[in-house]
Design a protein around this motif. Structure first.
Motif, PDB file in Angstrom:
ATOM      1  N   GLU A 122      -5.834  17.222 -13.486  1.00 30.92           N
ATOM      2  CA  GLU A 122      -6.375  18.053 -12.406  1.00 30.92           C
ATOM      3  C   GLU A 122      -5.504  18.021 -11.158  1.00 30.92           C
ATOM      4  N   GLY A 123      -4.360  17.318 -11.208  1.00 27.30           N
ATOM      5  CA  GLY A 123      -3.458  17.300 -10.069  1.00 27.30           C
ATOM      6  C   GLY A 123      -3.512  16.055  -9.215  1.00 27.30           C
ATOM      7  N   GLY A 124      -4.200  15.006  -9.708  1.00 24.98           N
ATOM      8  CA  GLY A 124      -4.253  13.733  -8.995  1.00 24.98           C
ATOM      9  C   GLY A 124      -5.220  13.753  -7.828  1.00 24.98           C
ATOM     10  N   ARG A 125      -5.118  12.741  -6.943  1.00 24.51           N
ATOM     11  CA  ARG A 125      -5.993  12.652  -5.777  1.00 24.51           C
ATOM     12  C   ARG A 125      -5.245  11.987  -4.626  1.00 24.51           C
ATOM     13  N   HIS A 126      -5.583  12.370  -3.412  1.00 19.12           N
ATOM     14  CA  HIS A 126      -4.974  11.788  -2.223  1.00 19.12           C
ATOM     15  C   HIS A 126      -5.763  10.559  -1.786  1.00 19.12           C
ATOM     16  N   LEU A 127      -5.070   9.573  -1.234  1.00 17.65           N
ATOM     17  CA  LEU A 127      -5.749   8.376  -0.756  1.00 17.65           C
ATOM     18  C   LEU A 127      -5.027   7.767   0.432  1.00 17.65           C
ATOM     19  N   GLU A 128      -5.761   6.878   1.116  1.00 16.61           N
ATOM     20  CA  GLU A 128      -5.209   6.162   2.268  1.00 16.61           C
ATOM     21  C   GLU A 128      -4.498   4.905   1.760  1.00 16.61           C
ATOM     22  N   PHE A 129      -3.165   4.939   1.725  1.00 15.28           N
ATOM     23  CA  PHE A 129      -2.416   3.835   1.142  1.00 15.28           C
ATOM     24  C   PHE A 129      -2.517   2.547   1.963  1.00 15.28           C
ATOM     25  N   GLY A 130      -2.636   2.665   3.278  1.00 17.98           N
ATOM     26  CA  GLY A 130      -2.719   1.478   4.123  1.00 17.98           C
ATOM     27  C   GLY A 130      -3.938   0.629   3.803  1.00 17.98           C
ATOM     28  N   ILE A 131      -5.110   1.271   3.736  1.00 22.03           N
ATOM     29  CA  ILE A 131      -6.351   0.560   3.407  1.00 22.03           C
ATOM     30  C   ILE A 131      -6.252  -0.036   2.004  1.00 22.03           C
ATOM     31  N   ALA A 132      -5.699   0.743   1.079  1.00 19.91           N
ATOM     32  CA  ALA A 132      -5.578   0.287  -0.309  1.00 19.91           C
ATOM     33  C   ALA A 132      -4.676  -0.942  -0.416  1.00 19.91           C
ATOM     34  N   MET A 133      -3.595  -0.963   0.363  1.00 15.48           N
ATOM     35  CA  MET A 133      -2.666  -2.096   0.319  1.00 15.48           C
ATOM     36  C   MET A 133      -3.317  -3.378   0.829  1.00 15.48           C
ATOM     37  N   VAL A 134      -4.123  -3.275   1.888  1.00 16.38           N
ATOM     38  CA  VAL A 134      -4.815  -4.456   2.426  1.00 16.38           C
ATOM     39  C   VAL A 134      -5.737  -5.043   1.366  1.00 16.38           C
ATOM     40  N   THR A 176      -4.642  -5.696 -10.087  1.00 14.16           N
ATOM     41  CA  THR A 176      -4.492  -5.482  -8.646  1.00 14.16           C
ATOM     42  C   THR A 176      -3.041  -5.594  -8.204  1.00 14.16           C
ATOM     43  N   ALA A 177      -2.260  -6.438  -8.869  1.00 19.23           N
ATOM     44  CA  ALA A 177      -0.834  -6.537  -8.540  1.00 19.23           C
ATOM     45  C   ALA A 177      -0.133  -5.217  -8.841  1.00 19.23           C
ATOM     46  N   ALA A 178      -0.496  -4.622  -9.971  1.00 23.13           N
ATOM     47  CA  ALA A 178       0.080  -3.318 -10.312  1.00 23.13           C
ATOM     48  C   ALA A 178      -0.331  -2.269  -9.288  1.00 23.13           C
ATOM     49  N   LEU A 179      -1.584  -2.331  -8.869  1.00 23.95           N
ATOM     50  CA  LEU A 179      -2.053  -1.393  -7.849  1.00 23.95           C
ATOM     51  C   LEU A 179      -1.302  -1.593  -6.531  1.00 23.95           C
ATOM     52  N   LEU A 180      -1.084  -2.857  -6.153  1.00 23.37           N
ATOM     53  CA  LEU A 180      -0.387  -3.161  -4.896  1.00 23.37           C
ATOM     54  C   LEU A 180       1.030  -2.581  -4.907  1.00 23.37           C
ATOM     55  N   ILE A 181       1.735  -2.767  -6.028  1.00 17.78           N
ATOM     56  CA  ILE A 181       3.096  -2.222  -6.149  1.00 17.78           C
ATOM     57  C   ILE A 181       3.076  -0.697  -6.023  1.00 17.78           C
ATOM     58  N   ALA A 182       2.097  -0.093  -6.696  1.00 17.51           N
ATOM     59  CA  ALA A 182       1.999   1.370  -6.663  1.00 17.51           C
ATOM     60  C   ALA A 182       1.660   1.870  -5.259  1.00 17.51           C
ATOM     61  N   PHE A 183       0.737   1.167  -4.592  1.00 21.79           N
ATOM     62  CA  PHE A 183       0.342   1.587  -3.243  1.00 21.79           C
ATOM     63  C   PHE A 183       1.503   1.429  -2.264  1.00 21.79           C
ATOM     64  N   CYS A 184       2.278   0.355  -2.428  1.00 22.95           N
ATOM     65  CA  CYS A 184       3.457   0.159  -1.569  1.00 22.95           C
ATOM     66  C   CYS A 184       4.469   1.293  -1.773  1.00 22.95           C
ATOM     67  N   GLY A 186       3.715   4.326  -2.866  1.00 20.96           N
ATOM     68  CA  GLY A 186       3.116   5.528  -2.302  1.00 20.96           C
ATOM     69  C   GLY A 186       3.235   5.580  -0.791  1.00 20.96           C
ATOM     70  N   TYR A 187       3.070   4.423  -0.156  1.00 18.62           N
ATOM     71  CA  TYR A 187       3.187   4.352   1.298  1.00 18.62           C
ATOM     72  C   TYR A 187       4.635   4.623   1.724  1.00 18.62           C
ATOM     73  N   ALA A 188       5.581   4.118   0.928  1.00 18.06           N
ATOM     74  CA  ALA A 188       7.005   4.240   1.278  1.00 18.06           C
ATOM     75  C   ALA A 188       7.508   5.676   1.164  1.00 18.06           C
ATOM     76  N   VAL A 189       6.927   6.462   0.235  1.00 18.85           N
ATOM     77  CA  VAL A 189       7.444   7.815   0.014  1.00 18.85           C
ATOM     78  C   VAL A 189       6.814   8.848   0.941  1.00 18.85           C
ATOM     79  N   GLN A 190       5.862   8.421   1.769  1.00 24.89           N
ATOM     80  CA  GLN A 190       5.244   9.372   2.697  1.00 24.89           C
ATOM     81  C   GLN A 190       6.301   9.932   3.658  1.00 24.89           C
ATOM     82  N   GLY A 191       6.331  11.254   3.805  1.00 28.34           N
ATOM     83  CA  GLY A 191       7.289  11.899   4.695  1.00 28.34           C
ATOM     84  C   GLY A 191       8.671  12.070   4.101  1.00 28.34           C
ATOM     85  N   THR A 192       8.801  11.780   2.796  1.00 31.37           N
ATOM     86  CA  THR A 192      10.097  11.934   2.124  1.00 31.37           C
ATOM     87  C   THR A 192      10.000  13.049   1.085  1.00 31.37           C
ATOM     88  N   SER A 193      11.126  13.298   0.415  1.00 35.43           N
ATOM     89  CA  SER A 193      11.143  14.357  -0.612  1.00 35.43           C
ATOM     90  C   SER A 193      10.298  13.985  -1.830  1.00 35.43           C
TER      91      SER A 193
END
Length: 319
Positions: A122-134, A176-184, A186-193
């Motif tokens: 369905e095209g995925g979903r948007h989320l708040e990476f900062g809250i997720a990383m904490v 949760t470790a896998a999620l943390l890596i993924a969230f990091c 996702g946070y890093a690619v914000q504002g990039t190509s």
């Protein structure tokens, strides 16, 4: 007085204390997981919380079974009515709970996998990476800590329930470790190509984690089903056969029949020795001395060994 009681309730040197501690930590992680998941919009975090709730409920059921088994074995805190209804003890409940635990955990993961694939399509979903990383960082720390504590304590306890619980914590930490890596990422690619991949990160990681989780409890389920169906453990049967054959040769008996099963933590052994018809009569004390000899040779004496030794001149009684 209150402090010592609380310490005893969560005593990590005992099986029940470890399970209580695990339940308390799991419930805490589950609550903050669901809250953080809803706040960040991450279904993978919500799944982590739900997974923890299922794990906590099964740990509670495990704790109840442990109490029943130990109470029956020690004849303490067991009502007379309950003891009369379950004269063979409660060992049979242990593999049932372990099998149910494994099946439920795998079932939850399969359901989450289906939802993750659906979200990807369905095209995925948007989320708040900062809250997720904490959340991910706090949860990984808690999971690793409790897994290490339980693992060290279980080297002495050797409890199947605690071992299953440790696996659950290791799986939760891995998730949760896998999620943390993924969230990091996702946070890093914000504002990039690469920002376009952001909506797909949460469901993609959840799908991968579920694919890893689904088969993990199966070894426990397989062993639990073997216990439920009274599949004879080969190593224990071989040991009993060696002891019984040596006993037959030493005392000039005709033969023996051995019946062996493992049910949870119990070892159930029935031995029937065929006595020659011409053997001289013996006193009760002499028969009991032979039984003691067999018991010592088999070993493993304790509340979880169920040993029956029968002497008969009629082979049909042994079949």
């Amino acid at each position: 007085m209150h402090s010592s009681t609380t310490t005893g309730f969560f005593d990590i040197t005992t099986e029940q204390g470890l399970l209580r501690t695990s339940i308390a930590v799991t419930l805490f992680i589950a609550c903050i997981g669901i809250a953080f998941g809803l706040a960040s919009g991450s279904f993978s975090i919500v799944f982590d919380g739900v997974y923890s709730l299922v794990d906590a409920s099964m740990s509670g059921l495990s704790l109840m079974v442990v109490r029943l088994i130990t109470s029956h074995a020690s004849s303490l805190q067991m009502s007379r009515k309950l003891r009369e209804r379950f004269t063979m003890g409660f060992w049979h409940l242990e593999p049932m709970v372990l099998a149910l635990n494994g099946i439920l955990l795998s079932g939850v993961a399969i359901y989450a996998l289906i939802n993750a694939v659906s979200s990807l399509l369905e095209g995925g979903r948007h989320l708040e990476f900062g809250i997720a990383m904490v959340y991910a960082a706090l949860t990984v720390t808690a999971c690793v800590t409790i897994a290490v504590i339980e693992g060290k304590a279980n080297r002495k306890l050797r409890s199947d329930f605690v071992a299953m619980d440790v696996k659950g914590w290791v799986m939760s930490a891995s998730i949760t470790a896998a999620l943390l890596i993924a969230f990091c990422f996702g946070y890093a690619v914000q504002g990039t190509s690469l920002e376009w991949v952001s909506p797909y990160i949460d469901p993609a990681v959840l799908a991968l984690v579920c694919l890893v989780i689904v088969p993990l409890p199966m070894s426990v389920v397989r062993q639990a089903l073997a216990d439920i169906f009274l599949v004879t453990p080969g190593d224990l049967k071989q040991h009993v056969d060696v002891v019984a054959q040596a006993f037959v040769e030493r005392h000039d008996l005709q033969s023996y029949r051995a019946y062996v099963a493992k049910v949870g933590r119990s070892r159930e052994i029935e031995l029937y020795f065929i006595v020659p018809p011409q053997m001289a009569a013996k006193t009760i004390e002499q028969w009991d001395a032979w039984r003691n000899e067999i018991g010592e040779a088999i070993g493993g004496e304790g509340p979880n060994r169920w040993l029956t030794v029968v002497f008969t001149g009629d082979p049909e009684w042994a079949e």
